[in-house]
Scaffold this motif. Sequence first.
Motif, PDB file in Angstrom:
ATOM      1  N   ARG A  90       0.708  -1.279   0.044  1.00 58.77           N
ATOM      2  CA  ARG A  90       0.223  -0.056  -0.077  1.00 58.77           C
ATOM      3  C   ARG A  90       0.795   1.261   0.057  1.00 58.77           C
ATOM      4  O   ARG A  90       1.725   1.076   0.629  1.00 58.77           O
ATOM      5  N   PRO A  91       0.222   2.229  -0.407  1.00 66.33           N
ATOM      6  CA  PRO A  91       1.200   3.510  -0.314  1.00 66.33           C
ATOM      7  C   PRO A  91       1.759   4.135   0.940  1.00 66.33           C
ATOM      8  O   PRO A  91       2.735   4.590   0.842  1.00 66.33           O
ATOM      9  N   GLN A  92       0.657   3.689   1.839  1.00 61.29           N
ATOM     10  CA  GLN A  92       1.124   4.221   3.046  1.00 61.29           C
ATOM     11  C   GLN A  92       2.299   3.603   3.764  1.00 61.29           C
ATOM     12  O   GLN A  92       2.932   4.061   4.442  1.00 61.29           O
ATOM     13  N   ILE A  93       2.683   2.167   3.243  1.00 61.46           N
ATOM     14  CA  ILE A  93       3.631   1.453   3.549  1.00 61.46           C
ATOM     15  C   ILE A  93       4.805   1.685   2.441  1.00 61.46           C
ATOM     16  O   ILE A  93       5.998   1.826   2.848  1.00 61.46           O
ATOM     17  N   GLY A  94       4.503   1.424   1.161  1.00 63.03           N
ATOM     18  CA  GLY A  94       5.578   1.509   0.230  1.00 63.03           C
ATOM     19  C   GLY A  94       6.462   0.479  -0.073  1.00 63.03           C
ATOM     20  O   GLY A  94       7.480   0.849  -0.947  1.00 63.03           O
ATOM     21  N   ALA A  95       6.127  -0.828   0.478  1.00 57.06           N
ATOM     22  CA  ALA A  95       7.135  -1.875  -0.084  1.00 57.06           C
ATOM     23  C   ALA A  95       6.695  -2.383  -1.545  1.00 57.06           C
ATOM     24  O   ALA A  95       5.885  -2.365  -1.747  1.00 57.06           O
ATOM     25  N   SER A  96       8.001  -2.836  -2.185  1.00 55.50           N
ATOM     26  CA  SER A  96       7.692  -3.334  -3.400  1.00 55.50           C
ATOM     27  C   SER A  96       7.376  -4.832  -3.465  1.00 55.50           C
ATOM     28  O   SER A  96       6.677  -5.409  -4.375  1.00 55.50           O
ATOM     29  N   GLY A  97       7.651  -5.412  -2.218  1.00 58.42           N
ATOM     30  CA  GLY A  97       7.171  -6.671  -2.332  1.00 58.42           C
ATOM     31  C   GLY A  97       7.395  -7.425  -0.834  1.00 58.42           C
ATOM     32  O   GLY A  97       8.145  -6.490   0.010  1.00 58.42           O
ATOM     33  N   ALA A 154      17.997   1.176   3.678  1.00 58.53           N
ATOM     34  CA  ALA A 154      18.032   0.784   5.080  1.00 58.53           C
ATOM     35  C   ALA A 154      16.927   1.501   6.072  1.00 58.53           C
ATOM     36  O   ALA A 154      16.122   0.769   6.480  1.00 58.53           O
ATOM     37  N   ASP A 155      17.127   2.867   6.118  1.00 62.34           N
ATOM     38  CA  ASP A 155      16.102   3.578   6.821  1.00 62.34           C
ATOM     39  C   ASP A 155      14.469   3.179   6.281  1.00 62.34           C
ATOM     40  O   ASP A 155      13.818   3.057   7.368  1.00 62.34           O
ATOM     41  N   LYS A 156      14.250   3.112   4.812  1.00 61.66           N
ATOM     42  CA  LYS A 156      13.032   2.995   4.602  1.00 61.66           C
ATOM     43  C   LYS A 156      12.544   1.716   5.086  1.00 61.66           C
ATOM     44  O   LYS A 156      11.348   1.270   5.158  1.00 61.66           O
ATOM     45  N   THR A 157      13.522   0.563   4.524  1.00 63.17           N
ATOM     46  CA  THR A 157      12.955  -0.609   4.871  1.00 63.17           C
ATOM     47  C   THR A 157      12.768  -0.869   6.378  1.00 63.17           C
ATOM     48  O   THR A 157      11.657  -1.668   6.735  1.00 63.17           O
ATOM     49  N   ARG A 158      13.420  -0.297   7.278  1.00 60.74           N
ATOM     50  CA  ARG A 158      13.298  -0.586   8.767  1.00 60.74           C
ATOM     51  C   ARG A 158      11.813  -0.006   9.004  1.00 60.74           C
ATOM     52  O   ARG A 158      11.268  -0.574   9.929  1.00 60.74           O
ATOM     53  N   THR A 159      11.527   1.099   8.470  1.00 63.15           N
ATOM     54  CA  THR A 159      10.246   1.876   8.676  1.00 63.15           C
ATOM     55  C   THR A 159       9.116   0.996   8.233  1.00 63.15           C
ATOM     56  O   THR A 159       8.110   0.895   8.646  1.00 63.15           O
ATOM     57  N   GLN A 160       9.480   0.445   7.125  1.00 62.72           N
ATOM     58  CA  GLN A 160       8.197  -0.685   6.583  1.00 62.72           C
ATOM     59  C   GLN A 160       8.098  -1.887   7.534  1.00 62.72           C
ATOM     60  O   GLN A 160       6.884  -2.176   7.543  1.00 62.72           O
ATOM     61  N   LEU A 161       9.064  -2.350   7.800  1.00 58.24           N
ATOM     62  CA  LEU A 161       9.182  -3.564   8.681  1.00 58.24           C
ATOM     63  C   LEU A 161       8.263  -3.162   9.849  1.00 58.24           C
ATOM     64  O   LEU A 161       7.777  -4.118  10.703  1.00 58.24           O
ATOM     65  N   SER A 162       8.606  -1.998  10.376  1.00 60.15           N
ATOM     66  CA  SER A 162       8.166  -1.620  11.717  1.00 60.15           C
ATOM     67  C   SER A 162       6.638  -1.617  11.608  1.00 60.15           C
ATOM     68  O   SER A 162       6.061  -2.162  12.505  1.00 60.15           O
ATOM     69  N   ALA A 163       6.216  -0.906  10.651  1.00 59.86           N
ATOM     70  CA  ALA A 163       4.682  -0.889  10.389  1.00 59.86           C
ATOM     71  C   ALA A 163       4.142  -2.210  10.274  1.00 59.86           C
ATOM     72  O   ALA A 163       3.027  -2.752  10.763  1.00 59.86           O
ATOM     73  N   LEU A 164       4.803  -3.254   9.507  1.00 57.87           N
ATOM     74  CA  LEU A 164       4.327  -4.640   9.587  1.00 57.87           C
ATOM     75  C   LEU A 164       4.265  -5.349  10.755  1.00 57.87           C
ATOM     76  O   LEU A 164       3.494  -6.050  11.258  1.00 57.87           O
TER      77      LEU A 164
END
Length: 604
Positions: free
Chosen positions: A341-348, A395-405
């Motif tokens: 989702r755009p709110q999270i923004g992961a590609s997969g 790194a920073d973006k991925t940690r933020t995405q995983l935190s939301a998950l």
Amino acid sequence: MYRSHNCGELNASHINQEVTLAGWVQKSRDKGFMNWVDLRDRYGITQLLFDESRSEKTVFELAKTLGREFVVQVKGTVIEREAKNKNIPTGEIEILVTKMTILNASLTPPFTIEDETDGGEDIRMKYRYLDIRRNPVKNSLLFRHKVAQAVRNYLSDLDFCEVETPYLIKSTPEGARDFVVPSRMNEGQFYALPQSPQTFKQLLMVGGMDKYFQIVKCFRDEDLRADRQPEFTQIDCEMAFVEQEDILNVFEGLTRHLLKEIKGIDVEKFPRMTYDHAMKTYGNDKPDIRFGMEFGELNEVAKGKDFPVFNAAELVVGIAAPGCANYTRKEIDGLIDWVKRPQIGASGMVYVKCEADGTYKSSVDKFYDQNDLSNWAKSTGAVAGDMIFVLSGPADKTRTQLSALRMELATRLGLRNPAEFAPLWVVDFPLLEWDEDNKRYHAMHHPFTSPHEIASLKNTTETIKTADILNKISTILEERDPLIDQLKANAYDMVLNGNEIGGGSIRIHDKELQSKMFTLLGFTPKQAEEQFGFLMNAFQFGAPPHGGLAFGLDRLVAILGGQETIRDFIAFPKNNSGRDVMIDAPSVIDDAQLKELHISVELK
């Protein structure tokens, strides 16, 4: 008097007493020769009985005219109730009414005044004064009062003095947007409503007040969400002649006191965690530690294979979701869609099932063998029955995405128990953060935060005195400086159940150091003098070392109350657009007022 008792205090010990009650009609039940009315006030409900054979005719007939939310006063005798109600304190008795006065009639309310109402949020916000009559909202406001009273008592017992600071102050460029107030008597000039009493509480320390607190309204003109309002309340505190440890001990004590006093809970652990550890292990600086799912970095065990997505990523990182190996493909695909989702923004997202027999089944079996996946399990702490979810990228973006998950999974798995409380301190924040767009530094907390005296250089065991770094700064920086990035703030945040409930710092109390900080933040000497000259001047008159902290009362009360939205704990909140739909504010003002304020009518 309007009443001798309230509607929640009468019981069997009052039988045969003559009483007077007043309140609102909750509901009535007309059985022809008998009429029962539930009378409600803030304290509870008492059943009234109107009996054709025992009540006066005029009173009996008047009872039949009552509608919901009529305000009435009754006099009568407490009698034993035949059909007792064990669900309310007054369920053993009722009042045989001998006299009744309708104090005020009522229109039919737009929604039912009951715990489970038929009113939607918008209509309840419009008629908030009616919504407050409902137990959930009323009890939330009483709960807020209880918390605020416990705070006042605790701090007062520690010799803190409550001092009021101004609401009409000077606008400053740091922080969120100010609400501004035009001055009629000073044409073209404006006050600002305070985002915090920060400089005033520092001046109180210069003034020798030693320990200050205030439960104070603050204002920020920013976008809203469930835990944010344009006006909010802080428990604002400051202490002189203290170091960080002194402040942490006092407010750790306050938090323990509130949990014990309000919730009856003893908190044994109150851990401290560095900002760097929080970001690396949980992906954010306000981690919820009621459950595990700590990050496992997988670069060493996932790169170097034939999977180009991971090989190209700055960071490959995963979490082990307990008991999720039985997720269906549909459930897994749903989570993949969720992170896209755009709110999270992961590609997969990549997943690994840790089967009960010790084997692994993944979405990347083509590239990784059982030994590889076993190493992933070790890195994430996964055991049989768990599911490993892996993200990759910057790194920073991925940690933020995983935190939301992580938080989403915890919610779905029921791991975020509102009756469980896990506080912690997060310390050692970066002093400054670089804004690449504007080519300048911003204070991570605020410009009055003191740096730690020693900076540890990254990737080495070397340390350097902060003063030696700052002494090199003579002009405003237009490029990022690696040494400045090493500086840590003498700052701390208190986190409770994944929410920042408060934060503070040891303050700068030296004029020269404060001047250097303003230079780092892009202020010219003239700008610093115009904005903060009063504070800099005060530092020349014997400013003591000092520091403090502010708790967000609204958020703290909501979390203690088992909620994460603050609106029901505020008497008259704004909606998500920052409007008070009950009084229809903000609103236009007439031309005469605008002219008095020296504001062009065309700006209206």
